[in-house]
Design a protein around this motif. Structure first.
Motif, PDB file in Angstrom:
ATOM      1  N   LEU A  70      42.681  41.406  38.462  1.00 20.31           N
ATOM      2  CA  LEU A  70      42.120  41.261  39.808  1.00 20.31           C
ATOM      3  C   LEU A  70      40.594  41.239  39.786  1.00 20.31           C
ATOM      4  O   LEU A  70      39.971  40.909  40.795  1.00 20.31           O
ATOM      5  N   PHE A  71      39.990  41.604  38.654  1.00 13.52           N
ATOM      6  CA  PHE A  71      38.537  41.726  38.566  1.00 13.52           C
ATOM      7  C   PHE A  71      37.980  40.567  37.742  1.00 13.52           C
ATOM      8  O   PHE A  71      38.208  40.490  36.524  1.00 13.52           O
ATOM      9  N   ASN A  72      37.258  39.689  38.388  1.00 10.46           N
ATOM     10  CA  ASN A  72      36.690  38.519  37.727  1.00 10.46           C
ATOM     11  C   ASN A  72      35.311  38.856  37.177  1.00 10.46           C
ATOM     12  O   ASN A  72      34.369  39.100  37.929  1.00 10.46           O
ATOM     13  N   THR A  73      35.184  38.893  35.867  1.00 16.34           N
ATOM     14  CA  THR A  73      33.902  39.210  35.220  1.00 16.34           C
ATOM     15  C   THR A  73      33.370  38.019  34.424  1.00 16.34           C
ATOM     16  O   THR A  73      32.509  38.173  33.561  1.00 16.34           O
ATOM     17  N   SER A  74      33.866  36.825  34.724  1.00 15.45           N
ATOM     18  CA  SER A  74      33.498  35.652  33.930  1.00 15.45           C
ATOM     19  C   SER A  74      32.123  35.109  34.256  1.00 15.45           C
ATOM     20  O   SER A  74      31.519  34.412  33.432  1.00 15.45           O
ATOM     21  N   SER A  75      31.591  35.372  35.440  1.00 15.28           N
ATOM     22  CA  SER A  75      30.287  34.825  35.804  1.00 15.28           C
ATOM     23  C   SER A  75      29.460  35.872  36.540  1.00 15.28           C
ATOM     24  O   SER A  75      30.004  36.744  37.228  1.00 15.28           O
ATOM     25  N   CYS A  76      28.115  35.745  36.401  1.00 16.17           N
ATOM     26  CA  CYS A  76      27.209  36.689  37.062  1.00 16.17           C
ATOM     27  C   CYS A  76      25.882  35.992  37.336  1.00 16.17           C
ATOM     28  O   CYS A  76      25.192  35.585  36.401  1.00 16.17           O
ATOM     29  N   PRO A  77      25.509  35.831  38.603  1.00 12.76           N
ATOM     30  CA  PRO A  77      24.237  35.174  38.934  1.00 12.76           C
ATOM     31  C   PRO A  77      23.025  36.100  38.828  1.00 12.76           C
ATOM     32  O   PRO A  77      21.907  35.670  39.116  1.00 12.76           O
ATOM     33  N   TYR A  78      23.246  37.353  38.434  1.00 10.15           N
ATOM     34  CA  TYR A  78      22.156  38.325  38.333  1.00 10.15           C
ATOM     35  C   TYR A  78      22.026  38.796  36.878  1.00 10.15           C
ATOM     36  O   TYR A  78      22.774  38.373  36.004  1.00 10.15           O
ATOM     37  N   SER A  79      21.099  39.695  36.648  1.00 12.26           N
ATOM     38  CA  SER A  79      20.911  40.228  35.298  1.00 12.26           C
ATOM     39  C   SER A  79      22.086  41.106  34.877  1.00 12.26           C
ATOM     40  O   SER A  79      22.361  41.264  33.681  1.00 12.26           O
ATOM     41  N   HIS A  80      22.769  41.680  35.861  1.00 12.85           N
ATOM     42  CA  HIS A  80      23.895  42.572  35.560  1.00 12.85           C
ATOM     43  C   HIS A  80      24.817  42.592  36.770  1.00 12.85           C
ATOM     44  O   HIS A  80      24.351  42.657  37.908  1.00 12.85           O
ATOM     45  N   CYS A  81      26.133  42.539  36.538  1.00 19.89           N
ATOM     46  CA  CYS A  81      27.113  42.519  37.635  1.00 19.89           C
ATOM     47  C   CYS A  81      28.223  43.525  37.382  1.00 19.89           C
ATOM     48  O   CYS A  81      28.447  43.966  36.240  1.00 19.89           O
ATOM     49  N   SER A  82      28.922  43.861  38.444  1.00 23.26           N
ATOM     50  CA  SER A  82      30.135  44.672  38.324  1.00 23.26           C
ATOM     51  C   SER A  82      31.322  43.733  38.109  1.00 23.26           C
ATOM     52  O   SER A  82      31.809  43.560  36.990  1.00 23.26           O
ATOM     53  N   PHE A  83      31.769  43.043  39.159  1.00 22.27           N
ATOM     54  CA  PHE A  83      32.807  42.013  39.062  1.00 22.27           C
ATOM     55  C   PHE A  83      32.702  41.122  40.295  1.00 22.27           C
ATOM     56  O   PHE A  83      31.994  41.432  41.253  1.00 22.27           O
TER      57      PHE A  83
END
Length: 410
Positions: free
Chosen positions: A331-344
């Protein structure tokens, strides 16, 4: 001779004036005490009261607070004096039965009239804040959500308190309130005063706790990041409490509370089945039937909605902790992050900093597993206990005398 007489007269008058003033003061004090005794009432206490209704997705609680009229460093020193849990679900569940809202609210509001002194009723504010359950209803049907709030306001306005309104608070507000509450209760806002200028000593500020709040429809994380730069402006909040400024990060994950997250998992896993879902997140031997329409009725499951060849499906528990964990992680998508660090799901999250306090459903689960003692369990201990508990047959795990530390009692 005349000067001597005049001097004696002045001394006589001065002595008598002092005697009269002193006697008058004593009489005034005695009169106040006498009035208090004859009316069998204590002398008036310079305090104020406030009533808050926390309307969550699964239940509503009423809290009564009391605080001195004088503030400390421009911030009130508040104490909770009682709590009343309303019987029934969250207010969003009354959208189709508005006539029952008044009955739902009455017992705790009557309790409030008994706790708050009658002389203070008209100046005691009452406020209802609704959280993720009503946020979801507003997404689904804004008109219906407004109708629920109107019915709540109408009911609360009947009492002789100072009704301040009923509204749906934002996820950021919910996270902020949780952070303020946990740090207030832990005394993290206490500061020593510099008695030369009566201002807080900046060097005496205490390290604050982060806050983790798990509800039925959403979950919040709030903390003061070590690097105060917050790349996403919508996640930044600023407070001034007890003479000190705080810049905090907060985010509310709608649809990731315990109830809605389960709905998402079921909506994901039911695809490709024949109407029977063997689910590792339920105990072996557990069975239940659910309507597909009920599963898809939430805005949280719309992204999983498909046309299925059955109207109902059966859940059969298999009780496997590791398989359950892997299913939930999807349920947690961690494949992309537009910032320096993301949660999900592409949500900005600065590096975690400091200790955290977890409450609401986090606490209820840990309390059930006997993990709320002063000694903090290790991650290995928690995982081992969860694996043992999840593998227990349903008829044993549902026994009220089950102990996660000793195993089930027949």
């Amino acid at each position: 001779m005349e000067d001597r007489k005049e001097s004696e007269l002045k001394n006589f008058c001065s002595r008598n004036i002092l005697i009269i003033l002193g006697f008058s003061s004593i009489v005034a004090v005695i009169a106040l005490i006498a009035v208090g005794l004859t009316q069998n009432k204590p002398l008036p206490e310079n305090v104020k009261y406030g009533i808050v209704l926390d309307a969550g997705s699964s239940h509503t609680s009423l809290y009564i607070y009391k605080w001195p009229a004088e503030k400390e460093n421009d911030t009130g020193v508040v104490h909770q004096i009682t709590e009343c849990k309303l019987k029934g679900p969250g207010i969003s569940r009354y959208a189709q039965k508005l006539s029952e809202i008044d009955i739902y609210l009455t017992p705790c509001m009557v309790r409030a009239t008994q706790v708050v002194p009658q002389s203070q009723h008209q100046e005691t504010p009452v406020y209802l804040g609704a959280t993720a359950g009503m946020r979801l209803l507003r997404i689904e049907n804004e008109r219906l959500a407004n109708t629920v709030l109107i019915a709540v306001a109408r009911s609360l306005s009947k009492y002789h308190f100072d009704f301040q309104g009923a509204r749906i608070i934002t996820g950021q507000e919910e996270g902020a309130y949780g952070w303020i509450t946990i740090n207030y209760l832990l005394g993290k806002f206490s500061q020593k005063l510099n008695w030369l200028n009566l201002k807080p000593n900046e060097g005496s500020a205490l390290e604050t706790y982060g806050a983790l709040d798990l509800g039925g429809a959403s979950t919040q994380i709030t903390f003061v990041p070590q690097n105060k730069k917050i790349e996403s402006p919508s996640n930044a909040l600023h407070f001034r409490l007890y003479g000190r400024d705080y810049s905090v990060y907060t985010h509310s994950f709608l649809c990731y509370g315990k109830d809605q997250a389960l709905r998402q998992k079921l909506a994901k896993d039911i695809q490709g089945t024949n109407g029977i879902l063997r689910d590792p997140c339920f105990h072996p031997g557990y069975e239940t039937v659910m309507n597909v329409s009920d599963l898809y009725s939430s805005p949280c499951t719309k992204k999983f909605e498909r046309t299925l060849p059955f109207d109902q499906f059966q859940i059969q528990g298999t009780g496997n902790y590791q398989q359950c964990r892997q299913s939930i992680l999807q349920l947690f998508n961690t494949s992309s992050c537009p910032y320096s660090h993301c949660s999900f799901n592409g949500v900005f999250l600065p590096p975690l900093h400091g200790d955290f306090g977890a409450f609401s459903a986090y606490y209820y689960v840990m309390e059930f597993l006997n993990f709320t003692s002063e000694e903090t369990p290790s991650q290995e201990e928690m995982t081992d206990t969860m694996e043992k508990f999840c593998s227990q047959p349903w008829e044993e795990a549902s026994c009220p005398v089950w102990s996660p530390m000793q195993g089930p009692n027949p």
